[in-house]
Design a protein around this motif. Sequence first.
Motif, PDB file in Angstrom:
ATOM      1  N   GLY A 277       0.833  -1.547  -0.177  1.00 34.81           N
ATOM      2  CA  GLY A 277      -0.245   0.115  -0.001  1.00 34.81           C
ATOM      3  C   GLY A 277       1.124   1.262   0.307  1.00 34.81           C
ATOM      4  O   GLY A 277       1.651   1.757   0.715  1.00 34.81           O
TER       5      GLY A 277
ATOM      6  N   ALA B 261       0.364   6.058   4.924  1.00 35.07           N
ATOM      7  CA  ALA B 261       0.783   5.432   5.834  1.00 35.07           C
ATOM      8  C   ALA B 261       2.245   5.054   5.418  1.00 35.07           C
ATOM      9  O   ALA B 261       3.096   4.321   6.382  1.00 35.07           O
TER      10      ALA B 261
ATOM     11  N   GLU C  33       2.654  -1.285  -4.604  1.00 33.10           N
ATOM     12  CA  GLU C  33       1.074  -0.407  -4.423  1.00 33.10           C
ATOM     13  C   GLU C  33      -0.006  -1.039  -5.840  1.00 33.10           C
ATOM     14  O   GLU C  33       0.868  -0.832  -7.216  1.00 33.10           O
ATOM     15  N   GLN C  34      -1.630  -0.812  -6.071  1.00 31.16           N
ATOM     16  CA  GLN C  34      -1.798  -1.448  -6.845  1.00 31.16           C
ATOM     17  C   GLN C  34      -2.666  -0.795  -7.415  1.00 31.16           C
ATOM     18  O   GLN C  34      -2.417  -1.187  -9.019  1.00 31.16           O
TER      19      GLN C  34
ATOM     20  N   ARG D 159      -4.733  17.220  -0.873  1.00 28.92           N
ATOM     21  CA  ARG D 159      -4.440  15.496  -0.860  1.00 28.92           C
ATOM     22  C   ARG D 159      -3.377  14.754  -1.602  1.00 28.92           C
ATOM     23  O   ARG D 159      -1.862  13.933  -0.828  1.00 28.92           O
TER      24      ARG D 159
ATOM     25  N   VAL E 162      -1.399  -6.718  -4.289  1.00 29.38           N
ATOM     26  CA  VAL E 162      -1.460  -8.441  -3.917  1.00 29.38           C
ATOM     27  C   VAL E 162      -2.810  -8.625  -3.273  1.00 29.38           C
ATOM     28  O   VAL E 162      -3.601  -8.008  -2.902  1.00 29.38           O
TER      29      VAL E 162
ATOM     30  N   ASP F  36      -2.245  -1.615   3.467  1.00 29.10           N
ATOM     31  CA  ASP F  36      -3.306  -1.269   2.516  1.00 29.10           C
ATOM     32  C   ASP F  36      -4.457  -1.252   2.630  1.00 29.10           C
ATOM     33  O   ASP F  36      -5.967  -1.664   1.911  1.00 29.10           O
TER      34      ASP F  36
ATOM     35  N   ARG G  38     -17.742  14.678  -0.975  1.00 26.17           N
ATOM     36  CA  ARG G  38     -16.511  15.283  -1.493  1.00 26.17           C
ATOM     37  C   ARG G  38     -16.362  16.563  -2.676  1.00 26.17           C
ATOM     38  O   ARG G  38     -16.484  16.110  -3.903  1.00 26.17           O
TER      39      ARG G  38
ATOM     40  N   TRP H 248     -13.217   5.021  -2.549  1.00 26.38           N
ATOM     41  CA  TRP H 248     -12.700   6.553  -2.173  1.00 26.38           C
ATOM     42  C   TRP H 248     -13.245   7.116  -3.551  1.00 26.38           C
ATOM     43  O   TRP H 248     -13.266   8.385  -3.932  1.00 26.38           O
TER      44      TRP H 248
ATOM     45  N   ASP I 224      -5.291   2.723   8.337  1.00 24.98           N
ATOM     46  CA  ASP I 224      -6.509   2.439   8.192  1.00 24.98           C
ATOM     47  C   ASP I 224      -6.655   1.211   8.127  1.00 24.98           C
ATOM     48  O   ASP I 224      -7.902  -0.181   8.379  1.00 24.98           O
TER      49      ASP I 224
ATOM     50  N   PRO J 140     -13.915  11.236   9.544  1.00 31.40           N
ATOM     51  CA  PRO J 140     -12.968  11.666   9.352  1.00 31.40           C
ATOM     52  C   PRO J 140     -13.199  13.017  10.534  1.00 31.40           C
ATOM     53  O   PRO J 140     -13.108  13.938   9.934  1.00 31.40           O
TER      54      PRO J 140
HETATM   55  C1  LIG Z   1      -8.148   8.297  -2.394  1.00 38.03           C
HETATM   56  C2  LIG Z   1      -8.558   8.636  -1.274  1.00 38.03           C
HETATM   57  C3  LIG Z   1      -9.379   9.800  -0.540  1.00 38.03           C
HETATM   58  C4  LIG Z   1      -9.304   9.879   1.043  1.00 38.03           C
HETATM   59  N1  LIG Z   1      -9.768  10.460   0.907  1.00 38.03           N
HETATM   60  C5  LIG Z   1     -10.225  11.075   2.430  1.00 38.03           C
HETATM   61  C6  LIG Z   1     -10.834  12.006   3.172  1.00 38.03           C
HETATM   62  O1  LIG Z   1     -11.557  12.694   1.903  1.00 38.03           O
HETATM   63  N2  LIG Z   1     -11.107  12.118   3.985  1.00 38.03           N
HETATM   64  C7  LIG Z   1     -10.792  11.501   4.806  1.00 38.03           C
HETATM   65  O2  LIG Z   1     -10.454  11.626   5.967  1.00 38.03           O
HETATM   66  N3  LIG Z   1     -10.104  10.550   5.063  1.00 38.03           N
HETATM   67  C8  LIG Z   1      -9.876  10.605   3.543  1.00 38.03           C
HETATM   68  N4  LIG Z   1      -8.982   8.785   3.408  1.00 38.03           N
HETATM   69  C9  LIG Z   1      -8.366   8.019   4.089  1.00 38.03           C
HETATM   70  C10 LIG Z   1      -6.982   9.190   5.250  1.00 38.03           C
HETATM   71  O3  LIG Z   1      -6.347   9.593   3.607  1.00 38.03           O
HETATM   72  C11 LIG Z   1      -6.641   6.975   5.648  1.00 38.03           C
HETATM   73  O4  LIG Z   1      -7.201   7.553   6.417  1.00 38.03           O
HETATM   74  C12 LIG Z   1      -5.347   7.888   5.654  1.00 38.03           C
HETATM   75  O5  LIG Z   1      -4.442   8.726   4.802  1.00 38.03           O
HETATM   76  C13 LIG Z   1      -4.232   6.505   6.284  1.00 38.03           C
HETATM   77  O6  LIG Z   1      -4.128   5.846   5.158  1.00 38.03           O
HETATM   78  P1  LIG Z   1      -3.725   4.966   4.901  1.00 38.03           P
HETATM   79  O7  LIG Z   1      -2.290   4.281   3.987  1.00 38.03           O
HETATM   80  O8  LIG Z   1      -3.810   3.541   6.195  1.00 38.03           O
HETATM   81  O9  LIG Z   1      -5.016   3.776   4.034  1.00 38.03           O
HETATM   82  P2  LIG Z   1      -5.297   4.252   2.337  1.00 38.03           P
HETATM   83  O10 LIG Z   1      -5.267   6.246   2.103  1.00 38.03           O
HETATM   84  O11 LIG Z   1      -6.862   3.784   1.770  1.00 38.03           O
HETATM   85  O12 LIG Z   1      -4.320   3.838   1.536  1.00 38.03           O
HETATM   86  C14 LIG Z   1      -3.751   2.374   0.681  1.00 38.03           C
HETATM   87  C15 LIG Z   1      -3.301   2.292   0.184  1.00 38.03           C
HETATM   88  O13 LIG Z   1      -2.764   1.539  -0.385  1.00 38.03           O
HETATM   89  C16 LIG Z   1      -3.578   0.481  -1.881  1.00 38.03           C
HETATM   90  N5  LIG Z   1      -3.649  -1.009  -1.880  1.00 38.03           N
HETATM   91  C17 LIG Z   1      -5.158  -1.055  -0.781  1.00 38.03           C
HETATM   92  N6  LIG Z   1      -5.263  -2.726  -1.715  1.00 38.03           N
HETATM   93  C18 LIG Z   1      -4.122  -2.481  -1.413  1.00 38.03           C
HETATM   94  C19 LIG Z   1      -3.586  -4.600  -2.334  1.00 38.03           C
HETATM   95  N7  LIG Z   1      -4.529  -5.285  -1.798  1.00 38.03           N
HETATM   96  N8  LIG Z   1      -2.028  -4.655  -2.610  1.00 38.03           N
HETATM   97  C20 LIG Z   1      -1.324  -3.032  -3.120  1.00 38.03           C
HETATM   98  N9  LIG Z   1      -1.794  -2.170  -3.021  1.00 38.03           N
HETATM   99  C21 LIG Z   1      -3.232  -2.005  -2.237  1.00 38.03           C
HETATM  100  C22 LIG Z   1      -3.937   1.664  -1.648  1.00 38.03           C
HETATM  101  O14 LIG Z   1      -4.221   2.107  -3.579  1.00 38.03           O
HETATM  102  C23 LIG Z   1      -3.779   3.061  -1.626  1.00 38.03           C
HETATM  103  O15 LIG Z   1      -3.163   3.183  -2.279  1.00 38.03           O
HETATM  104  C24 LIG Z   1      -8.934   9.061   2.129  1.00 38.03           C
HETATM  105  C25 LIG Z   1      -8.025   7.789   1.665  1.00 38.03           C
HETATM  106  C26 LIG Z   1      -7.770   7.587  -0.009  1.00 38.03           C
HETATM  107  C27 LIG Z   1      -7.224   6.096  -1.275  1.00 38.03           C
END
Ligand SMILES: Cc1cc2nc3c(=O)[nH]c(=O)nc-3n(C[C@H](O)[C@H](O)[C@H](O)COP(=O)(O)OP(=O)(O)OC[C@H]3O[C@@H](n4cnc5c(N)ncnc54)[C@H](O)[C@@H]3O)c2cc1C
Length: 413
Positions: free
Chosen positions: A10, A14, A33-34, A106, A135, A162, A188, A256, A310, A317
Motif C-alpha cells: 500500500g 501510511a 501499490e495496486q 491530498r 497483493v 493497504d 467531497r 474513495w 486504516d 473523519p
Molecule cells: C483516494 C483516497 C481519498 C481519501 N479521502 C479522504 C478524505 O477525504 N477524508 C478522510 O478523512 N480520509 C480520506 N481518505 C483516508 C485517509 O487518507 C486515510 O485515513 C489515511 O491517509 C490513512 O491512510 P492509509 O495509508 O492507511 O490508507 P489509504 O489512504 O486507503 O491507502 C491504502 C493504499 O493501499 C493501496 N492498496 C489497497 N489494497 C492494496 C493491495 N491489495 N495491494 C496493493 N496496494 C493496495 C491503495 O491503493 C492505497 O494507495 C482517503 C483515502 C484515499 C485512498
Amino acid sequence: MPPFRIVIVGGGIAGFTAAIALRGPNRQITVLEQSRLNKEIGALISLQPNASRIVETTWGLKKELKAAQEIVDEGFRVYNTDGVLVNSVPLKTKTEFGADRLCFHRRDLHDQFKKAATSPDREGEPVTVRVASRVVDCSPLDGTVTLEGGEVVTGDLIIAADGIHSVIRKHVLQEEPSPLPTGHSAYRLMIPSETLENEVPEFCSKINPREPFTSMMVAQNCRLIMGPGRQGEVYGITALVPDEQMNEDPGAKQSWVSEGDLNKMLQTFSEFPTWVTNVFKHSADLGLWQLRDLDPLKKWHRGRVITIGDAAHAMLPTQGQGASQAIEDAEALGAFFEGISEAPSVEALSEILENIFQARYARVSLIQAYSREAAKPAAAKKTVTLRPDEFMKFNCMYRGAKAWSNEQIPVSA
Ligand SMILES: Cc1cc2nc3c(=O)[nH]c(=O)nc-3n(C[C@H](O)[C@H](O)[C@H](O)COP(=O)(O)OP(=O)(O)OC[C@H]3O[C@@H](n4cnc5c(N)ncnc54)[C@H](O)[C@@H]3O)c2cc1C
C-alpha cells in the motif's frame, strides 16, 4: 550481511510514511501499490499537531511540507445558514504545544511523502516503489505476499498499509472483520477559489475561501466542513449526510473514488440556502463515499506481518485523525526498529511488533471511538467523555510511541 528486507503493501499515507520512518543502513524497502498512483482525488487532508510535529521534527520534512503548499489552520468557525458567524475557536496549538494543524491538497502531501521515501538524499537506500502491483494473498509465517500475476515477494518484515479494505488483515486476525457502516455518508467537493469568487460572490462575501480557517455549517443533521487548500487557490468541502437522509443508492458507494449525483445532492441539501448550494454546482467532480470504520481489532501482528493505518484502525473523519494516526504508526515503526540493520528472527520480530501494538493500541482505539461519537447528534448518549479541549490536549501532548508507552498502562488484547 544480507539486507533487512521490508515489504510495505500500500502506497498511501501510511505506506509512504512507514517507508520514510524505516529507511536506514542495510535496509531494503519495497512499496507494492495496486494503482498507478496517477489519479488526482479532489480532496483536502489535514495533519493534526500530533502528526505535523513528527513530520517536521522527527523526520525533518519541513521543506517538503512547504513544497506541499501547507496552510496553517488558524481556527474553527461555525456559521448558521444565514451566513452569520455564531462561534469562532482560534487554534493556538503552536504556542501551547509547539505544532500546527496543517491543511493540504491530498495529492500534494502524498507526492512529497513519496518523494522523501525515494530520495537519494536521506539515510539508507531509497525505497523502491512498484505500482500496478496488487497483493492478493499473504502468508504471515513465511513472510510472503503474492501479487495478482502470481509473483511471490518475500520480506523479513511485511507492513500491511493497504487501507480500510485490507486484503492482508484477515491473515493476521485469522478471521475477517468487515468495516462497519457508520450511518453516515459524505460528499467531497473541490472548487477553485477564483471560480467561487466569480460565480458565487454571495458565498464569498460571507465565507472567504482564501482565509486559513476550517468552517462548519449544520442544518437538518447535515454538516458541511469546509476549508482552503493550495495556499487558498482551492476550496474543499466535505458534506456529511446521515444515510437515512441520503437520496443516492444505498450501499453502492463504498470506494474513495465513487461519483455522487449533483441533483441528488441538491435534493438532500434542500434545507440549505441557495447561496450555499450554488457552490456545489462548481466542483469538477463530486466524490461520494459511505463512511465506514472498524471496531478495534484483537491484534495487529502475526508472524512477520503488522497492519498499520486504516488497515488496522480505520476511523471516521470527524476529528481529521485518519492520516495523523497512520503517521503515528509510522513513527512507532521507526522508533521500535531503530538501530536494527539485520533481519530479526521471527521471535525477536514478534516481540518488537507486540511492543508497537502495546504502545499504539489504547491511544488509537480511543481516537477511533471519539471520532465515531463526534458523528452522533449532540443529544446522543456518549461513551467517551473527553471534552473537545481535553481531546485536543490528548492529541497534542503526544511525543512519539516510546515516550507514550512509558507513560501508559499496557493493554491486554
Ligand atoms: C483516494 C483516497 C481519498 C481519501 N479521502 C479522504 C478524505 O477525504 N477524508 C478522510 O478523512 N480520509 C480520506 N481518505 C483516508 C485517509 O487518507 C486515510 O485515513 C489515511 O491517509 C490513512 O491512510 P492509509 O495509508 O492507511 O490508507 P489509504 O489512504 O486507503 O491507502 C491504502 C493504499 O493501499 C493501496 N492498496 C489497497 N489494497 C492494496 C493491495 N491489495 N495491494 C496493493 N496496494 C493496495 C491503495 O491503493 C492505497 O494507495 C482517503 C483515502 C484515499 C485512498
